[in-house]
Structure formats: structure tokens, C-alpha cells
Design an enzyme around this catalytic site. Structure first.
Site, mmCIF file in Angstrom:
data_model
loop_
_atom_site.group_PDB
_atom_site.id
_atom_site.type_symbol
_atom_site.label_atom_id
_atom_site.label_comp_id
_atom_site.label_asym_id
_atom_site.label_seq_id
_atom_site.Cartn_x
_atom_site.Cartn_y
_atom_site.Cartn_z
ATOM 1 C CB SER A 1 -21.384 41.819 8.101
ATOM 2 O OG SER A 1 -21.568 42.179 6.744
ATOM 3 C CE LYS A 2 -27.438 37.512 10.570
ATOM 4 N NZ LYS A 2 -28.631 37.924 11.256
ATOM 5 N NE ARG A 3 -22.221 44.517 3.768
ATOM 6 C CZ ARG A 3 -21.014 44.583 3.261
ATOM 7 N NH1 ARG A 3 -20.831 44.440 1.982
ATOM 8 N NH2 ARG A 3 -19.966 44.796 4.038
ATOM 9 N N GLY B 1 -22.442 36.574 3.205
ATOM 10 C CA GLY B 1 -22.879 35.176 3.137
ATOM 11 C C GLY B 1 -22.789 34.568 4.509
#
Ligand code: GLU
Length: 472
Positions: A250-252, A254
Site C-alpha cells: 500500500s501507499k504506506r 512508498g
């Protein structure tokens, strides 16, 4: 294993625009593309844009840009579901006519009550089929006036839906687990699973290759396809991609958008190679071209379990592909990034010469642009780090070097000059090479110092050395 059928191979990548092309989507697209190429088939792009809130023109463009950057050109499409509404309505009308679908007038409140009652007696909550034509006939249920019905698919009551998944193996789901799916809402708009089915049928898709988050949709889609008398494609569900911590990527973690990799300075061939190998293997091969992927790709060698994204390996591959480029190709690619970094390469060494010197060390084009900067702009101030290293004998040796710089400004002549200073002073190479690197480049991780000096040029070397060695 459901290896390709005898009919022509046609695969499709069917993203729902969410704002960007996710690396997971890109891998699905790549496998669909490689499978089609391997079997001489066609690769189709279908944009599933029925979620009008999310499917903005920008979100659609983001998918197209990502595909284009990766070079995954569809043979057909892009097709847009929003432009096919008439076709879906036509199929729904035909299904109502044939009795494979029916109108259901249950209100949300009635459905809640139905589920509540089922739960209370320990049954699995599901639609009870009360508006199926035969039940209506038996109960005499009348359509309530003024209420718009939904359309439901009449799912088979018994038996199993079974398919040989190209990646997961045989999967069998009891029809008792599946209730009568809504295929059109009260406003007449078709629902997601239904559009997919009509498209796969009309586009004569032979192989559906997609993420395993769609496995639950597959038995419903197969049932509808059969009800329509369509040929059922072969299905293959790819495991998810996880981040290095084992959680879903996920965006977490990167960069999850393909174009983010582009702006971070990755080459499309590195990302493609990385994604190809992430969930598929060909012996111990780690590096392969798109040509080889087309020849080798097979679902049998796709992994059944989730893949873990390894940023270090992607960087390693990127470095490999950067090193394959000529200095001039690199210079052309890095030039726009140099402009973004805000410096000019008009004065100073040839950009291609600097690229040649640095290319082995850079993992991304951005890293390359960053190290290139040191050849055209004053390096970061290294006085603090130099304090420890510039002992009186080192300072004396470097001052001696300044006066013995060769007339012939080549790496070989500079290396000789350095040697001369070393033997005169009795110092070791690192004792003078490290402070030299700091003075000339503002950092210690640089290519060999004689080569750096050769590329930097006499004027720049003298100026940078003087700023540290004189008047202090
Ligand atoms: N539109 C779906 C998605 O983006 C894929 C549907 C499919 O491949 O059947 O997840």
C-alpha cells in the site's frame, strides 16, 4: 492445469481507474500481455469505469500513461464500459425474457429483516428467492406500486461451480453458497460482475488472468456466462503483492504507482523485469529481456502464494539496466532531471563523460542526477568532516599535490602525480584520497579520484582544493 485452449488466445487487462496504475495492476497487465504473446494471441485493454466518482478522466489517463511508459501496448482497446451501457441493457432484457433473470421488488428494509430472521434461526443470511417467478406464482406476490425493481440473476440451486485455476489449481464452490446476484440496480444501471461477464463474452476472452481478490467473483461470473450460453474462459488468479513487512502493498510502503517509479528514476525495463520475476520464475534466471519473457512465460510457473516486494532487488536491477545504456543515452535521459535539480551543464565537462564515469554506481537516474550535480555546482560543505582528516602531514602532501599537478590532464598522469606525492610524504592512498574526495565532491563515495579529477578539469580541481587548503 488449464493450459491454453485450442481457440485463439485473447487476454484482457481490466483496471478500474483509481487514480494511478498500481504495481499490482501493472504485473497483472504484464502477465496478460506475456501470455497473449507467448501463444500468438491478442492482449486487450478494458477500462472498467462504471464507478463514476473514481473514474475521472485523470484517473483513466494515469492508467494509459502507466501502460505506455511500460510499453504494454494493447492489441485492442482501450474499451470503456461506460460506452457499452446499451449493450448491457440489451443483455439484461434478453435474460429477463428467457427467465435467467427476474425482477425483485424487495426494499432494503425487507432484505435487512430477511437476514435478521435467518440469523435468528442460525441460517446463513442470503436472499430467499421470494421474487423468483415460480415463487411469485405460488405466493401471489404483487409488485408494490411505484417501486422500481432490481434485476437478479437466477443462480442454479444445486451442484457446484468448478474450474481449474491456472495458478491455484482446482476450485469448487457449491451453488448453495451463492444467492441470486443483482445484475441491474433500481435505476437500471448494470452491476460490476455483470458488466465483466458481458465484456468477457463479447470480447471473446479465452484466458482471464487477474488478482486473487477476484476469486469470489469467479463462480458467479461462470454461472452467468453459462446462462448466456457463452464459452467459459480459463481463469488464473494471481496472488497479491505484499510489502517488505508482509502486509498488503500500500501507499504506506512508498511507491505503489508505476509512474512514481518513473519519477524516482527507474527504467521501465527494470520495473518490468522485476515485476515479471515477482510471482513467476524461469529456473534461476533473474535478468531477462521482454523477448525472453514472451518466449518463456507460463502460468504453471507462477507462484501460488503472495509475493513480497523487495525494493533493494528492484534497485539492483535498475542499476543493471542503467549500466547497459551508452553514456550518450544516459545523458539524454538524465538531462531533464538535471534541469529539475536546478543546475546547468552548459559550462564544465561533457554530460556524457560524467555519466560514463558515474553510471556503474547509480541505482536510479535521480541518484545519477544528484551525483552529476557535484561536477557543475559547488559540492556540499565538507569542512566538518575534513577537520579530522586534514592532519598537518596530509595538508602538506595535498598542498604539494597542487603544485605538482601535471600538464597533461589525464587520469593516468594524475594517478602518477598522486603516487609521487605519496612516496614523498610516506602517506597511504586512502589518507589523501578521502580528503581529496571530500574537497572535490563533498562526499567520500565517488569513483576513483584520479578519474574524478580528470573529468572535473584543472580549473575546477585547483579552485576547489585551494578553497580548503589556502588561507585557513
Ligand atoms: N476491474 C477489476 C480491478 O481493477 C478487475 C476485473 C477483472 O480483471 O475481472 O480490480
Amino acid at each position: 492445469m488449464s493450459t491454453p485452449v485450442l481457440k485463439p488466445v485473447r487476454t484482457r487487462f481490466a483496471p478500474s481507474p483509481t487514480g494511478y496504475l498500481h504495481v499490482g495492476g501493472a504485473r497483472t497487465a504484464l502477465y496478460c500481455w506475456a501470455f497473449a504473446r507467448r501463444y500468438g494471441g491478442k492482449f486487450i485493454l478494458r477500462i472498467e469505469d462504471t464507478d463514476v466518482e473514481r473514474s475521472t478522466p485523470e484517473a483513466v489517463q494515469a492508467i494509459l500513461d502507466g501502460m505506455q511508459w511500460l510499453g504494454l501496448t494493447p492489441d485492442e482497446g482501450p474499451f470503456y464500459q461506460m460506452r457499452r451501457m446499451d449493450r448491457y441493457r440489451e443483455v439484461i432484457a434478453a435474460m429477463l425474457q428467457s427467465g435467467t433473470a427476474y425482477h425483485c421488488y424487495c426494499t432494503p428494509q425487507q432484505l435487512d429483516a430477511m437476514r435478521e430472521e435467518q440469523r435468528a434461526r442460525g441460517a446463513k443470511p442470503r436472499y430467499d428467492g421470494r421474487w423468483r417467478p415460480e415463487n411469485v406464482k405460488a405466493t401471489g406476490l404483487e409488485p408494490p406500486p411505484g417501486l422500481q425493481p432490481v434485476v437478479r440473476f437466477r443462480n442454479p440451486d444445486s451442484g457446484f461451480v468448478t474450474w481449474d485455476d491456472g495458478v491455484k489449481g482446482r476450485i469448487s464452490i457449491s451453488n448453495e453458497e451463492l444467492d441470486d446476484l443483482i445484475i441491474a440496480r433500481t435505476d437500471g444501471t448494470p452491476t460490476y460482475n455483470f458488466c465483466v461477464v458481458v465484456d468477457d463474452m463479447d470480447m471473446q476472452i479465452s484466458n482471464v488472468i487477474r488478482g486473487d481478490d477476484h476469486i469470489n467473483n469467479t463462480p458467479r461470473q461462470i454461472n452467468i456466462l453459462k446462462a448466456l450460453g457463452a464459452e467459459v474462459p480459463a481463469y488464473a488468479h494471481l496472488p497479491m503483492i505484499h510489502g517488505p513487512d508482509g502486509e498488503k502493498l500500500s501507499k504506506r510502503h512508498g511507491a505503489v504507482s508505476v509512474m512514481q517509479y518513473h519519477s524516482d528514476g527507474y527504467l521501465p525495463q527494470a520495473l518490468l523485469n522485476y515485476l515479471a520475476r515477482l510471482g513467476w520464475s524461469h529456473g534461476n534466471d533473474e535478468i531477462f529481456s521482454m523477448q525472453q519473457l514472451q518466449e518463456w512465460f507460463s502460468l504453471e510457473h507462477c507462484s501460488k502464494s503472495a509475493a513480497q516486494f523487495d525494493f533493494e532487488k528492484l534497485k539492483w536491477l535498475n542499476n543493471h539496466y542503467l549500466r547497459q545504456l551508452t553514456a550518450q543515452e544516459l545523458a539524454n535521459m538524465v538531462a531533464p532531471r538535471v534541469r529539475e535539480e536546478g543546475f546547468s551543464v552548459a559550462q564544465g565537462p561533457e554530460l556524457a563523460t560524467v555519466c560514463e564515469l558515474l553510471k556503474d554506481r547509480a541505482q536510479t537516474l535521480n541518484e545519477l542526477a544528484e551525483s552529476i550535480a557535484m561536477f557543475y555546482m559547488d559540492p556540499p560543505d565538507a569542512s566538518e568532516a575534513l577537520k579530522e582528516q586534514l592532519s598537518p602531514p596530509v595538508r602538506a602532501a595535498l598542498t604539494a599535490l597542487m603544485t605538482s599537478l601535471p600538464a597533461d590532464w589525464s587520469a593516468a598522469a594524475l594517478a602518477l602525480a598522486l603516487k609521487g606525492v605519496l612516496s614523498a610524504s610516506g602517506l597511504k592512498m586512502p589518507q589523501i584520497a578521502m580528503p581529496l574526495r571530500l574537497m572535490l565532491m563533498g562526499r567520500t563515495d565517488t569513483p576513483s579520484i584520479d578519474k574524478v579529477m580528470a573529468v572535473l578539469g584543472r580549473e575546477c580541481v585547483t579552485r576547489r582544493l585551494a578553497s580548503h587548503l589556502t588561507a585557513r
